[in-house]
Design an enzyme around this catalytic site. Sequence first.
Site, PDB file in Angstrom:
ATOM      1  N   ASP A   1      52.117  50.683  37.710  1.00  0.00           N
ATOM      2  CA  ASP A   1      52.398  52.068  38.169  1.00  0.00           C
ATOM      3  C   ASP A   1      52.192  51.955  39.659  1.00  0.00           C
ATOM      4  OD1 ASP A   1      49.612  50.858  38.367  1.00  0.00           O
ATOM      5  OD2 ASP A   1      48.987  52.846  39.079  1.00  0.00           O
TER       6      ASP A   1
ATOM      7  N   ASP B   1      45.171  47.751  35.756  1.00  0.00           N
ATOM      8  CA  ASP B   1      44.645  49.100  35.993  1.00  0.00           C
ATOM      9  C   ASP B   1      45.773  50.130  35.817  1.00  0.00           C
ATOM     10  OD1 ASP B   1      41.939  48.788  36.336  1.00  0.00           O
ATOM     11  OD2 ASP B   1      42.533  47.123  37.399  1.00  0.00           O
TER      12      ASP B   1
ATOM     13  N   ASP C   1      51.255  45.164  34.580  1.00  0.00           N
ATOM     14  CA  ASP C   1      50.231  45.409  35.485  1.00  0.00           C
ATOM     15  C   ASP C   1      48.960  45.656  34.553  1.00  0.00           C
ATOM     16  OD1 ASP C   1      48.617  46.117  37.791  1.00  0.00           O
ATOM     17  OD2 ASP C   1      49.184  47.996  37.534  1.00  0.00           O
TER      18      ASP C   1
END
Length: 300
Positions: A242, A13, A11
Site C-alpha cells: 500500500d 501492514d 507488504d
Amino acid sequence: MDQKMKVYIWDMDETLILLKSLLDGTYAGAFNGSKNVQNGVNIGKLWENHILRVCDEYFFYEQIDSSNQPYLDALNQFDDGIDLSDYNFSADGFSPKIDAHNQRKLAYRHRVIAEKYRKGLHNILNQDLIKLWDTLYDMTDTYTDRWLSSARACLEQCAGQTRDITTSINSANAYGQFQHVNVLVTSGQLIPSLVKCLFFRLDKFITCDNVYSSWDVGKLQCFSWIKERFDGPNVQFCVIGDGWEECEAAESMRWPFVKVDLQPNSTHRFPGLTPGDLRHYFSIVYGTTDEDEGTAVVTQ
C-alpha cells in the site's frame, strides 16, 4: 526443463493485516461514519499489547530491540551451532555493542526465534492466551469485513496448490512443476514482524527465512537481496503493498506493483484481491505463458 517460479513480495501492514489504520482511525474513516472509529482503535490497542508482550516474553525483543537485523539468517556466520537447550540467555552478558561476541549471542537468539516460529504460538502460549488470541482475531476479522481471513486465503491460494503440466519434447514426456513462493518485506522491525505473522496466522504460508525487515536498509535493498536469492531465467517477481516505498522500489526493479487500497469500493483490497488479479499484473510485465494454466506449489 528450467524451473519456473513466481515470487510474491508482500507488504504487511494495511496489506496482509490491518493494524496501523485501526490505531489511527484511517480504516474506519474510509467508511464515512458507518464504522465506529473507537472500536477499531480499541482493537488495535489490544493487538499492540499482545504483540509486545509476546515479543518481550518469548522472542527476546526487550534484549535485542536496538539490534534489528534485516532477516533472521543475517548473522548465521557467527553461529557456531552449539546446543542451546540449557543456554542461559538472561546471563550471557549480551549487549547491543557490535562485536563478534555479541553478534554470536544475537545469532543464538535468532536461531531460537526461528525454531519458535516454526513451532507456532500454540506451542508457546497457554490455553487462556490462545483463547484470547482466537477471540481477538475473530473480532478483528468481523470488524474489517473479513480482511484478515480473505488476505490469508489469497496468500494460501498463491502458495498452496500443485498442478503438473505435461509437455512433449521429441516424443518424450517431460513434467514441469511450477513453484510459487511468498516473501514478506515489512518496514517494521524484524522481531515484532515475525510475531505479527504468527498472531495473524500467516506463518503457514510465509516461512521465517522469507521475512525481511527494511527498517534499517530500505525496501530497495531488500528487493535486491530477494532478486539475488531467487533470480533465474524463468523467475518472475510481483510486489503487493500500500505504500510509496515499495512502489518506487518495484519500479526500480522493473517488477509489477499491485497497490492495495483501503477504500471500500476498491477491488484492490481484502476481500477483493485474488490470485487471478495478481496473474494479470505478472502478465503485463512478463507476458502470458503456459504457467498461467497451472497452479502453485509452495517452496521453502
